[in-house]
Design a protein around this motif. Structure first.
Motif, short mmCIF file in Angstrom:
data_model
loop_
_atom_site.label_atom_id
_atom_site.label_comp_id
_atom_site.label_asym_id
_atom_site.label_seq_id
_atom_site.Cartn_x
_atom_site.Cartn_y
_atom_site.Cartn_z
N PHE B 78 60.70 -1.76 4.43
CA PHE B 78 60.41 -1.23 3.09
C PHE B 78 59.18 -1.91 2.47
O PHE B 78 58.28 -1.24 1.96
CB PHE B 78 61.66 -1.42 2.21
N LEU B 79 59.13 -3.24 2.55
CA LEU B 79 58.00 -3.96 1.93
C LEU B 79 56.68 -3.67 2.66
O LEU B 79 55.64 -3.52 2.01
CB LEU B 79 58.29 -5.47 1.90
N LEU B 82 55.57 -0.32 1.63
CA LEU B 82 55.09 -0.37 0.24
C LEU B 82 53.64 -0.87 0.19
O LEU B 82 52.81 -0.32 -0.55
CB LEU B 82 56.00 -1.31 -0.56
N ILE B 161 63.41 4.16 -0.90
CA ILE B 161 62.00 3.95 -0.53
C ILE B 161 61.11 4.89 -1.35
O ILE B 161 60.09 4.49 -1.90
CB ILE B 161 61.79 4.19 0.99
N PHE B 164 60.29 3.67 -4.91
CA PHE B 164 59.33 2.57 -5.03
C PHE B 164 57.92 2.99 -4.58
O PHE B 164 56.92 2.51 -5.14
CB PHE B 164 59.83 1.33 -4.29
N VAL B 165 57.83 3.86 -3.59
CA VAL B 165 56.50 4.34 -3.16
C VAL B 165 55.86 5.14 -4.31
O VAL B 165 54.67 4.99 -4.60
CB VAL B 165 56.60 5.20 -1.87
N VAL B 168 54.56 2.82 -6.87
CA VAL B 168 53.27 2.27 -6.46
C VAL B 168 52.15 3.29 -6.72
O VAL B 168 51.10 2.96 -7.26
CB VAL B 168 53.29 1.87 -4.96
N MET B 182 50.77 -3.47 -6.56
CA MET B 182 51.73 -4.10 -5.65
C MET B 182 52.52 -5.20 -6.36
O MET B 182 53.73 -5.30 -6.22
CB MET B 182 51.00 -4.70 -4.44
N SER B 185 55.03 -3.71 -8.73
CA SER B 185 56.12 -3.03 -7.99
C SER B 185 57.09 -4.03 -7.38
O SER B 185 58.31 -3.86 -7.48
CB SER B 185 55.55 -2.17 -6.85
N PHE B 189 60.89 -4.61 -8.34
CA PHE B 189 61.95 -4.48 -7.33
C PHE B 189 62.92 -5.66 -7.40
O PHE B 189 64.13 -5.48 -7.43
CB PHE B 189 61.32 -4.37 -5.93
N SER B 238 61.79 9.61 -9.16
CA SER B 238 60.66 9.73 -8.22
C SER B 238 59.77 10.92 -8.59
O SER B 238 58.54 10.81 -8.56
CB SER B 238 61.16 9.91 -6.79
#
Lengths: 304, 256
Positions: B78-79, B82, B161, B164-165, B168, B182, B185, B189, B238
């Motif tokens: 995930f990171l 990202l 995911i 969070f994308v 970003v 980044m 975010s 998180f 989202s």
């Protein structure tokens, strides 16, 4: 082809464009000249809708361009002043992407890419763009601007970072392209503009001070001057000439006297010099260079 | 739009991002199975070395493999995705390539949609390959692997995911640079994850809860209510972030 009226742009408190007017006719090379920071790039960015205008109208090919419009750009090719392209692509991949991003291109993409690469001398190059030299990037920049066969080419200072040979090549290219498209050529190198442009638009401090065809610009008396060489020093001769009140201007440049006659007849001038026992060796009429004209116009504006 | 998708795909392909995500996915899948299978042996070996009396560690089950898989996916996959998303959304503008792109007849909305689509295709593809590898190797090591429940749980995890994308993307649209997007975010998180222990009100359905809900789903412990609310909130947020991101992107271009 392109008509701009009362275009204004402000960055914070700085007025970058103070209501400019331009008119670029079809199939001409329009030289957009001005010092660095005069507002040339801002004007181009507004034409291409990179930035939002404060007010004013842009008419491209007879159709008004509004903020957010993008379809009209299909007819435009753009050569930026500092080209930055995706480093990870080869020239061929990059041009293929460029042509695919255009809308109305009913042409054989492969053939067109190959022809344009040949035209700019990058046909056999398989390197990634990241490894290109400045000159190669400039050539690629021209290639991407021509790949979709535009009708209107915008060139933002294309020769500013090139050596004399590279500059000459670009000027030759502009001459060759001018037969088939309209070119909006922004530069601060006046010598280059003088060589290739049909019309000159002179911008300074966000204002268009002059817009004329190159022929008309130099045909009248205001744009001619004389060089004078005598058997005395320039200083002595200048002292005598300064007594003629009707002479417009006397200056020394490149160790020669330059004279703007104004209302003075050449005969009167010769007579005056003869009275002072100064013998004239050379007296020659020459047109002012664009550079001289530019300095004159911008000086007038700043003193106004 | 097709040309933009191709351009964005070329970036992922030429800069080996596709291979990085697939490789990472397979590595993490293998690691998850091995860690789950040999965790007790490893612990007993470590304790013996330290002279600690050995304790009975329960025999590992397929449940441990699921936990390891989602833990690795959340902490590493995930990171990494990202960070790739941050670079991907900001690269054209921060490097000045946008002048070449937007001198062409390119819609700004299509530009952002293409980027969004490609980054999620990359994420989904990487996750799917990883899941396939995980499923295949887990079947050989543990008994009772729940195929359909596991692949269903991937969808729940991907909504986490996705959220969070898109966050970003929206932040890149504000700052036009990767660094701030980044930083905010990742901090967001971790801060949101702190609320995972709260099991009431809207906190029950926060996007950071989705990896746990994915595990609950495999075990048949997730209620329909929790599933609907968590997925609805994750997807809704989202979509909102995407719309806001595109809107801000237009403004940001004009700001420069």
């Amino acid at each position: 082809m392109l008509s701009i009226t009362n275009l204004k742009k402000t960055y914070g408190t700085i007025e970058a464009l103070k209501g400019i007017n331009l008119n670029v006719r079809k199939n001409e090379v329009y030289g957009f000249i001005g010092k660095n920071g005069a507002g040339k790039t801002t004007t181009i960015e507004l034409i291409l809708d990179f930035i939002k205008r404060d007010s004013g109208n842009i008419l491209f090919d007879g159709i008004p361009v509004e903020n957010g419009d993008f379809l009209y750009k299909d007819k435009i090719g753009y050569v930026p002043d500092a080209p930055v392209f995706p480093k990870y692509l080869s020239a061929k991949e990059f041009l293929k992407t460029s042509i695919e991003l255009s809308k109305n291109t009913p042409i054989d993409h492969e053939k067109q890419v190959s022809q344009v690469l040949q035209f700019v001398g990058l046909k056999d190059n398989t390197q990634k763009i990241g490894g290109f030299s400045r000159g190669m990037k400039q050539r690629l920049s021209i290639a991407q601007a021509l790949i979709h066969k535009p009708e209107f080419l915008i060139m933002d200072e294309p020769t500013s970072a090139l050596d004399p040979v590279g500059r000459m090549e670009i000027l030759k290219l502009i001459k060759a392209l001018s037969k088939s498209m309209t070119i909006f050529y922004s530069t601060h190198i006046l010598e280059d503009a003088e060589k290739v442009c049909d019309t000159i638009g002179l911008i300074d401090k966000g204002k268009v001070l002059l817009e004329k065809s190159t022929d008309k610009l130099f045909e009248n008396r205001e744009t001619t001057q004389h060089t004078l060489v005598t058997n005395h020093s320039n200083e002595e001769t200048k002292k005598v000439l300064n007594t003629l009140k009707t002479l417009k201007n006397v200056s020394v440049k490149n160790e020669m006297l330059r004279i703007e006659l104004g209302d003075t007849q050449p005969f009167t001038l010769f007579e005056k010099l003869h009275e002072a026992n100064i013998e004239v060796r050379t007296f020659k009429e020459e047109k002012k260079t664009l550079e001289e004209l530019f300095i004159e116009v911008t000086d007038d504006e700043s003193t106004a | 739009m097709k040309a933009l998708l191709k351009y964005d795909f070329l970036y992922m392909h030429k800069t080996t991002k596709i291979f990085i995500m697939i490789g990472l996915g397979i590595f993490l899948a293998a690691l998850s199975v091995l860690t789950a299978r040999y965790m007790s042996e490893l612990m007993q070996y470590a304790m013996t070395q330290e002279g600690i009396e050995t304790v009975d560690v329960p025999t590992p089950t397929v449940q441990d493999a699921y936990v390891q898989f989602y833990s690795n996916m959340q902490q590493i996959f995930f990171l990494v995705l990202l960070f790739i998303a941050g670079a991907f959304f900001s690269k054209d503008i921060s490097k000045g390539i946008d002048q070449w792109l937007f001198a062409r007849p390119v819609s700004r909305v299509h530009y952002m949609l293409s980027k969004t689509l490609i980054i999620h295709l990359l994420g989904l593809f990487g996750l799917f390959v990883s899941a396939l590898f995980f499923a295949y190797s887990t079947v050989f090591v543990f008994e009772g692997f729940e195929f359909w429940r596991f692949f269903g749980s991937l969808f729940i995890f991907y909504v986490f995911i996705l959220f969070f994308v898109q966050l970003v993307m929206m932040l890149v649209s504000i700052f036009a640079r990767m660094l701030w997007a980044m930083l905010i975010s990742v901090v967001f998180f971790f801060v949101l994850s702190l609320f995972n222990t709260i099991d009431s009100g809207v906190f029950k359905y926060m996007p950071t809860k989705l990896p746990t809900i994915a595990l609950d789903f495999i075990n048949g412990e997730a209620t329909v209510n929790t599933l609907l609310w968590s997925l609805g909130l994750g997807l809704g947020l989202s979509i909102a972030l995407s719309i806001l991101g595109i809107h801000l992107f237009n403004k940001q271009l004009y700001k420069q």
